[in-house]
Design a protein around this motif. Sequence first.
Motif, PDB file in Angstrom:
ATOM      1  N   ARG A  69      40.293 -52.465   2.134  1.00  0.00           N
ATOM      2  CA  ARG A  69      39.111 -51.589   2.507  1.00  0.00           C
ATOM      3  C   ARG A  69      39.023 -51.341   4.226  1.00  0.00           C
ATOM      4  N   ALA A  72      41.865 -49.832   5.893  1.00  0.00           N
ATOM      5  CA  ALA A  72      42.580 -48.825   5.206  1.00  0.00           C
ATOM      6  C   ALA A  72      42.888 -47.545   6.203  1.00  0.00           C
ATOM      7  N   ARG A  73      41.866 -47.022   7.027  1.00  0.00           N
ATOM      8  CA  ARG A  73      42.254 -46.182   7.795  1.00  0.00           C
ATOM      9  C   ARG A  73      43.256 -46.439   8.828  1.00  0.00           C
ATOM     10  N   GLU A  74      43.147 -47.660   9.339  1.00  0.00           N
ATOM     11  CA  GLU A  74      44.501 -47.935  10.438  1.00  0.00           C
ATOM     12  C   GLU A  74      45.657 -47.833   9.612  1.00  0.00           C
ATOM     13  N   GLN A  76      46.753 -46.413   7.045  1.00  0.00           N
ATOM     14  CA  GLN A  76      46.873 -44.968   6.618  1.00  0.00           C
ATOM     15  C   GLN A  76      47.680 -44.274   7.755  1.00  0.00           C
ATOM     16  N   TRP A  77      47.086 -44.408   9.007  1.00  0.00           N
ATOM     17  CA  TRP A  77      47.634 -43.941  10.283  1.00  0.00           C
ATOM     18  C   TRP A  77      48.988 -44.555  10.614  1.00  0.00           C
TER      19      TRP A  77
END
Length: 246
Positions: A69, A72-74, A76-77
Amino acid sequence: MAGSRSVEIVALIGGRRVERDRVLAWEDRRIDAAAKKLGVPAPEPGDIDTRRETLLRAKLDLGSAEIRRRLARESQWADRIARTQARVGRQRRRSVTELEVSAGSAADFVTWFDSAVNADDPTAMLRACPDHFDTTFGARGQEVLETTGSSPLAALFFIDYDDVSSLVTAPDALFPHQVAGVARAQNGRAIGGVRHQFRDTATGFRARLTVEFPLPTLPAMVAGHRWHLACEFSNWIEAATQGAPQ
């Protein structure tokens, strides 16, 4: 920085011999970076073995779901970037590190490593490098969440050890033992891979560790991953030599 070690390991990085203390110093710096990325306190300065175990405990305490969690953003990129880079073609940049090991055998280490990869307990995988954040093994192979090279982003990908079809690194007949597989993005696209090869020597064994990245990957990131390879495999080799459980 640390007490006596169970086996002598010398790395060859960029054609230069690198003693174990320099690899441990790299690991020591990455412990602070990994703690910051996870949002946990950095272990107190001091003995590298103690700092490694403190970071490992923080990872285990957070647990797989929370770590994923937080990153997650890292991831995904990183996944989008890897898929875009892989579309350029099948050409690759290769990150290669070799290790000279003073004891043990190539076959025994590969057996130990295979058991560690397939184990339900992720401890051996997470301990080996500060930049290892999560790992599981399932139907698609080994799923890994880690920072590769000098990338600012943690990446989530699979390594399929049953498939070597898109690797560009040929097996070397002088290295009879290997761990190899295609690395895939979350959508299944091949984005690189590994071909780690091992052979016995008169006193121990030698490892030639190779990771393939998509051709557009920045050379600095590929070069930085040589230290990641030296760190993780040196720690795994020490654990295997000590007979540490997977």
